[in-house]
Scaffold this active site. Structure first.
Site, PDB file in Angstrom:
ATOM      1  N   SER A  65      -1.771   3.032   0.914  1.00  0.00           N
ATOM      2  CA  SER A  65      -2.002   3.467   2.295  1.00  0.00           C
ATOM      3  C   SER A  65      -1.284   4.801   2.539  1.00  0.00           C
ATOM      4  CB  SER A  65      -1.454   2.384   3.232  1.00  0.00           C
ATOM      5  OG  SER A  65      -2.041   2.462   4.501  1.00  0.00           O
ATOM      6  N   CYS A  81       3.537   9.112   5.509  1.00  0.00           N
ATOM      7  CA  CYS A  81       4.272  10.375   5.609  1.00  0.00           C
ATOM      8  C   CYS A  81       5.588  10.285   4.859  1.00  0.00           C
ATOM      9  CB  CYS A  81       4.606  10.665   7.071  1.00  0.00           C
ATOM     10  SG  CYS A  81       3.248  11.443   7.912  1.00  0.00           S
ATOM     11  N   GLN A  99      -5.327  12.161   3.474  1.00  0.00           N
ATOM     12  CA  GLN A  99      -5.614  11.906   4.887  1.00  0.00           C
ATOM     13  C   GLN A  99      -5.349  13.194   5.679  1.00  0.00           C
ATOM     14  OE1 GLN A  99      -2.840   9.701   7.488  1.00  0.00           O
ATOM     15  NE2 GLN A  99      -4.530   8.325   7.948  1.00  0.00           N
ATOM     16  N   TYR A 128      -2.983   9.419  17.244  1.00  0.00           N
ATOM     17  CA  TYR A 128      -3.263  10.820  16.933  1.00  0.00           C
ATOM     18  C   TYR A 128      -4.426  11.305  17.822  1.00  0.00           C
ATOM     19  CZ  TYR A 128      -0.090  11.226  12.975  1.00  0.00           C
ATOM     20  OH  TYR A 128       1.031  11.321  12.200  1.00  0.00           O
ATOM     21  N   GLY A 144       0.825  -0.599   2.244  1.00  0.00           N
ATOM     22  CA  GLY A 144       1.811   0.402   2.641  1.00  0.00           C
ATOM     23  C   GLY A 144       3.199   0.052   2.138  1.00  0.00           C
TER      24      GLY A 144
HETATM   25  C1  FMN Z   1       6.999   5.345   6.127  1.00  0.00           C
HETATM   26  C2  FMN Z   1       5.628   5.157   6.702  1.00  0.00           C
HETATM   27  C3  FMN Z   1       4.834   6.282   6.929  1.00  0.00           C
HETATM   28  C4  FMN Z   1       3.528   6.127   7.423  1.00  0.00           C
HETATM   29  N1  FMN Z   1       2.738   7.236   7.554  1.00  0.00           N
HETATM   30  C5  FMN Z   1       1.423   7.084   7.860  1.00  0.00           C
HETATM   31  C6  FMN Z   1       0.518   8.172   7.770  1.00  0.00           C
HETATM   32  O1  FMN Z   1       0.849   9.283   7.330  1.00  0.00           O
HETATM   33  N2  FMN Z   1      -0.771   7.953   8.146  1.00  0.00           N
HETATM   34  C7  FMN Z   1      -1.209   6.718   8.559  1.00  0.00           C
HETATM   35  O2  FMN Z   1      -2.385   6.562   8.887  1.00  0.00           O
HETATM   36  N3  FMN Z   1      -0.377   5.662   8.604  1.00  0.00           N
HETATM   37  C8  FMN Z   1       0.903   5.801   8.229  1.00  0.00           C
HETATM   38  N4  FMN Z   1       1.718   4.703   8.162  1.00  0.00           N
HETATM   39  C9  FMN Z   1       1.118   3.364   8.337  1.00  0.00           C
HETATM   40  C10 FMN Z   1       0.749   2.758   6.960  1.00  0.00           C
HETATM   41  O3  FMN Z   1      -0.222   3.548   6.288  1.00  0.00           O
HETATM   42  C11 FMN Z   1       0.194   1.331   7.092  1.00  0.00           C
HETATM   43  O4  FMN Z   1      -1.040   1.378   7.760  1.00  0.00           O
HETATM   44  C12 FMN Z   1       1.148   0.423   7.857  1.00  0.00           C
HETATM   45  O5  FMN Z   1       2.475   0.541   7.372  1.00  0.00           O
HETATM   46  C13 FMN Z   1       0.699  -1.049   7.741  1.00  0.00           C
HETATM   47  O6  FMN Z   1       0.571  -1.444   6.399  1.00  0.00           O
HETATM   48  P1  FMN Z   1       1.760  -2.242   5.612  1.00  0.00           P
HETATM   49  O7  FMN Z   1       2.045  -3.474   6.428  1.00  0.00           O
HETATM   50  O8  FMN Z   1       1.155  -2.551   4.262  1.00  0.00           O
HETATM   51  O9  FMN Z   1       2.942  -1.337   5.536  1.00  0.00           O
HETATM   52  C14 FMN Z   1       3.033   4.832   7.718  1.00  0.00           C
HETATM   53  C15 FMN Z   1       3.861   3.719   7.526  1.00  0.00           C
HETATM   54  C16 FMN Z   1       5.124   3.868   6.996  1.00  0.00           C
HETATM   55  C17 FMN Z   1       5.964   2.636   6.745  1.00  0.00           C
END
Ligand code: FMN
Length: 354
Positions: free
Chosen positions: A23, A26, A101, A185, A324
């Site tokens: 996923s 940032c 992205q 966003y 993620g």
């Molecule tokens: C450190 C961090 C940075 C993230 N940056 C982005 C990003 O750049 N773009 C985005 O769409 N989501 C971002 N997210 C959300 C993740 O892509 C993901 O959708 C979210 O953490 C849920 O999935 P997970 O439970 O597997 O972590 C970020 C999440 C984390 C923890």
């Protein structure tokens, strides 16, 4: 035979070896020119070697003032394109499909990096390295700066930025492009009646609030070749009184499908910091069947952290998953989750470890 999370999937001319994808996350680690650094090569390279079928590089700004922080990556200069080319080449050489992205941060732009003393809720004003955020309406995100309401001219400029960044992503060698349309966003701000109070042609009922986001997708497509797929990350709903409902969002997904979007990548909430944050496993993937009924392919992230979550998700709920935080904790999460003979799936260089 029904596909599993480990089955390949073809999107336009791109074949992705499995449906377990990194996923976008940032890293706030770009150099002063907004270009990828050694951190990005190590971070994304290890997830590619770690078995993710597609590595989606973090939210990357289409213009300097469309980034959240001054440490975000960009795709608007030649120096950045050269850095992304190194990154995309590395990801491909390790067997994963390189994706990026593209982000237009809107009112969420110009804040501090998470590990600065004040954190991401801390606005960075113009003159201290920040800039004036733009948004559909002059309604701030939490404690960040009050954004300026976008003019038609700002809109035209942003569409040009998106088209140029998409063309740059193609030149850098990315094979899949995701547009960030969720997490508060600009795209999400236009859609949600809680952030878009415009009275011109870009505001009003859902049909009107959808106009600028559809223009964003059309602009993206002008810079991105027909044979490469486009994904849009969308909220499944706002989870807020008076906000976007799942019914609104399935309408949006159907319109995006008709506009050339290949996959909807579901996320949920996050328009404002107070929105509920679901935590149960697969919480967003469970919206999948409602969105699939629009005919578009559906992927989701959200608390997918155990191997058995993959079996529950694909194919019943979604066509692919994005992982993620579990992949932040463990770059080899996908190889471990696959639970095959390590000598069949792990890199040869590591075979003596088993
Ligand atoms: C450190 C961090 C940075 C993230 N940056 C982005 C990003 O750049 N773009 C985005 O769409 N989501 C971002 N997210 C959300 C993740 O892509 C993901 O959708 C979210 O953490 C849920 O999935 P997970 O439970 O597997 O972590 C970020 C999440 C984390 C923890």
């Amino acid at each position: 035979m029904a596909p599993t999370a480990w089955s390949a999937i073809r999107l336009r001319d791109v074949s992705i070896p499995n449906r377990v994808w990194l996923s976008p996350m940032c890293q706030y680690s770009a150099d002063a020119a907004g270009a990828p650094t050694g951190w990005h090569l190590a971070h994304y390279g290890s997830r590619a070697a770690g078995g993710a079928g597609m590595v989606v590089v973090e939210c990357t700004g289409v213009a300097p003032d469309m980034r959240t922080t001054d440490r975000d990556l960009g795709l608007y200069t030649e120096e950045q394109v050269a850095g992304h080319e190194r990154l995309a080449t590395l990801i491909s050489s390790l067997g994963a499909v390189p994706a990026v992205q593209l982000g237009v941060a809107g009112r969420k732009s110009s804040h501090g990096v998470p590990w600065s003393t004040a954190g991401t809720r801390h606005p960075v004003p113009p003159g201290e390295g920040g800039w004036q955020p733009l948004a559909p309406s002059a309604i701030p995100f939490a404690d960040l700066a009050v954004p300026a309401e976008m003019t038609t001219r700002d809109g035209t400029r942003i569409l040009e930025d998106i088209a140029r960044a998409a063309a740059n992503a193609h030149r850098a060698g990315y094979r899949v492009l995701e547009l960030h349309g969720a997490n508060g966003y600009l795209f999400h701000e236009f859609l949600s009646p809680l952030a878009n109070r415009r009275t011109d042609e870009w505001g009003g009922d859902l049909e009107r609030r959808l106009r600028f986001p559809l223009e964003m997708v059309r602009a993206l497509r002008t810079g991105w070749p027909e044979d490469k797929p486009v994904i849009v990350r969308l909220p499944a709903e706002d989870l807020l009184e008076g906000g976007l409902s799942t019914r609104d969002m399935t309408t949006v997904a159907a319109r995006l499908g008709a506009t050339g979007v290949d996959v909807i990548d579901l996320s949920v909430g996050a328009l404002v910091p107070e929105a509920p944050r679901p935590a149960e496993p697969l919480h967003t993937a469970r919206y999948g069947p409602q969105f699939r009924s629009t005919g578009v392919l559906v992927a989701a992230s959200g608390a997918i952290s155990e191997p058995h979550h993959l079996d529950e998700a694909v194919p019943e709920l979604v066509d692919a998953v994005l992982v993620g935080r579990a992949m932040l904790r463990d770059p080899y999460w996908a190889l471990r989750a696959r639970d095959r003979d390590p000598l069949e799936s792990w890199p040869r260089q590591y075979h003596r470890a088993f």
